[in-house]
Scaffold this motif. Sequence first.
Motif, PDB file in Angstrom:
ATOM      1  N   LEU A 169       0.781  -1.252  -0.107  1.00  0.00           N
ATOM      2  CA  LEU A 169       0.015  -0.042  -0.130  1.00  0.00           C
ATOM      3  C   LEU A 169       0.943   1.180   0.013  1.00  0.00           C
ATOM      4  CD1 LEU A 169      -2.676  -0.802   2.891  1.00  0.00           C
ATOM      5  CD2 LEU A 169      -3.089  -0.971   0.155  1.00  0.00           C
ATOM      6  N   GLN A 170       1.982   1.237   0.597  1.00  0.00           N
ATOM      7  CA  GLN A 170       2.731   2.287   0.760  1.00  0.00           C
ATOM      8  C   GLN A 170       3.544   2.800  -0.573  1.00  0.00           C
ATOM      9  OE1 GLN A 170       2.592  -0.145   2.881  1.00  0.00           O
ATOM     10  NE2 GLN A 170       2.311   0.472   5.058  1.00  0.00           N
ATOM     11  N   ASP A 171       3.626   1.857  -1.527  1.00  0.00           N
ATOM     12  CA  ASP A 171       4.291   2.103  -2.798  1.00  0.00           C
ATOM     13  C   ASP A 171       3.718   3.423  -3.308  1.00  0.00           C
ATOM     14  OD1 ASP A 171       6.157   0.624  -4.896  1.00  0.00           O
ATOM     15  OD2 ASP A 171       4.472   1.288  -5.904  1.00  0.00           O
ATOM     16  N   SER A 172       4.642   4.184  -4.097  1.00  0.00           N
ATOM     17  CA  SER A 172       3.998   5.372  -4.746  1.00  0.00           C
ATOM     18  C   SER A 172       3.097   5.057  -5.751  1.00  0.00           C
ATOM     19  CB  SER A 172       5.250   6.121  -5.192  1.00  0.00           C
ATOM     20  OG  SER A 172       6.001   5.382  -6.031  1.00  0.00           O
ATOM     21  N   SER A 173       3.333   4.087  -6.468  1.00  0.00           N
ATOM     22  CA  SER A 173       2.110   3.610  -7.535  1.00  0.00           C
ATOM     23  C   SER A 173       1.006   2.916  -7.266  1.00  0.00           C
ATOM     24  CB  SER A 173       2.870   2.846  -8.497  1.00  0.00           C
ATOM     25  OG  SER A 173       3.347   1.722  -8.189  1.00  0.00           O
ATOM     26  N   SER A 174       0.869   2.865  -5.759  1.00  0.00           N
ATOM     27  CA  SER A 174      -0.662   2.091  -5.205  1.00  0.00           C
ATOM     28  C   SER A 174      -1.428   2.953  -5.258  1.00  0.00           C
ATOM     29  CB  SER A 174      -0.169   1.511  -3.845  1.00  0.00           C
ATOM     30  OG  SER A 174      -1.154   0.856  -3.246  1.00  0.00           O
ATOM     31  N   GLY A 175      -2.823   2.662  -5.263  1.00  0.00           N
ATOM     32  CA  GLY A 175      -4.208   3.377  -5.161  1.00  0.00           C
ATOM     33  C   GLY A 175      -5.087   2.461  -4.832  1.00  0.00           C
ATOM     34  N   VAL A 176      -5.900   2.529  -3.800  1.00  0.00           N
ATOM     35  CA  VAL A 176      -7.068   1.674  -3.392  1.00  0.00           C
ATOM     36  C   VAL A 176      -8.235   2.545  -3.306  1.00  0.00           C
ATOM     37  CG1 VAL A 176      -7.623   0.091  -1.641  1.00  0.00           C
ATOM     38  CG2 VAL A 176      -5.375   0.614  -2.120  1.00  0.00           C
ATOM     39  N   ALA A 177      -9.477   2.264  -3.951  1.00  0.00           N
ATOM     40  CA  ALA A 177     -10.807   2.897  -3.589  1.00  0.00           C
ATOM     41  C   ALA A 177     -11.228   2.604  -2.202  1.00  0.00           C
ATOM     42  CB  ALA A 177     -11.763   2.439  -4.685  1.00  0.00           C
ATOM     43  N   VAL A 178     -11.552   3.288  -1.321  1.00  0.00           N
ATOM     44  CA  VAL A 178     -11.830   3.209   0.069  1.00  0.00           C
ATOM     45  C   VAL A 178     -12.975   4.077   0.334  1.00  0.00           C
ATOM     46  CG1 VAL A 178      -9.507   2.658   0.719  1.00  0.00           C
ATOM     47  CG2 VAL A 178     -10.445   4.893   0.704  1.00  0.00           C
ATOM     48  N   MET A 179     -13.333   3.532   1.734  1.00  0.00           N
ATOM     49  CA  MET A 179     -14.547   4.654   2.282  1.00  0.00           C
ATOM     50  C   MET A 179     -14.224   4.808   3.652  1.00  0.00           C
ATOM     51  SD  MET A 179     -17.759   2.102   2.746  1.00  0.00           S
ATOM     52  CE  MET A 179     -18.437   1.869   1.158  1.00  0.00           C
TER      53      MET A 179
END
Length: 323
Positions: A169-179
């Motif tokens: 998750l901490q990778d600069s290219s990581s992205g997660v749709a969250v709420m």
Amino acid sequence: MSGNVLLIVLLVVSLICTAVYNAEGEGGPLHAVQSAARIIASPLSTAGAGIQAAETAATTTIEDLKADPNTVSELKEQNEQLRQMVAELEEYRQEAERLQGIQKLSDTYGIEGMTCHVIGISGDSWNRVLTVDKGTDSGISVGLPVMGATGLVGQVKSTTATTADVRLLQDSSSGVAVMIQSSRAEGLLKGNIDGLLYLENVDADVEVKVGDTIVTSGLGGGYFRGLIVGTVVRVEDGNGQAVRQIVVAPNDSVSGLEEVMVVTSVSSKKNAADAEPASDDASSKKSEEQASSDDSADTEEESSEDEEYDEEYVDEEEYEEEG
């Protein structure tokens, strides 16, 4: 002849002393002599015991020195084997505790998947990746989420037959749709080269508080809905800028991570996205109880009005008959 006489005399004296000893009290002269003799003999007895102990220890040492070299070597080998067994058992115990944590999370939120051992972690701030010991031969495919014992860790980005690389998750290219679990507000959680997680694209009118729980929303299809991600630890207005900065701490730390679970499915009945905070549940329950109470009161009131109407109707009929 003189020897026999002396023996008889000593026997008589012994009998007399025995009779006197039995007849006198504890403070008698013969008892006093006996106590004095014990005091004098006590140091000699103690010295004798010490000498005997030293003799036993010396004998044991001599026997050890005389032991067969093969026997000594065998004993040392057995001792080393026992130490190794103790160390291995401790490792198994700690591993069982970690796996129990993953299983507990799986049972709580209905998560299904396969457990893997971490065999490598990249320390590069530009490429935060860990490697696990299972790949396509075990059914792992690119895009599957990866959980630790307490929360989401990352996502499978590449595979071989026997291994898989997981983008953290901490990778600069990581992205997660969250709420945000409490307000249901949606956003995008992104990693950064500084190792922090930033929650972006949250509507400005949504209140975000430190301690809010962040879970995956399932939008975009990248992650299953309802996986625990982390907790809001800092909210900054951005010093007059239009965009505020929301920092999220991941639930599971990558440091010291030894086992993970590659998630293959999540039960829609148990996932964290559908779990409302306890206060909201209590409020909802209270509202339902209040509504039920109001409905009951309305029913009773209507029933009372009907009874009064019936009574008036009967009175009118009686009045007409009398007229």
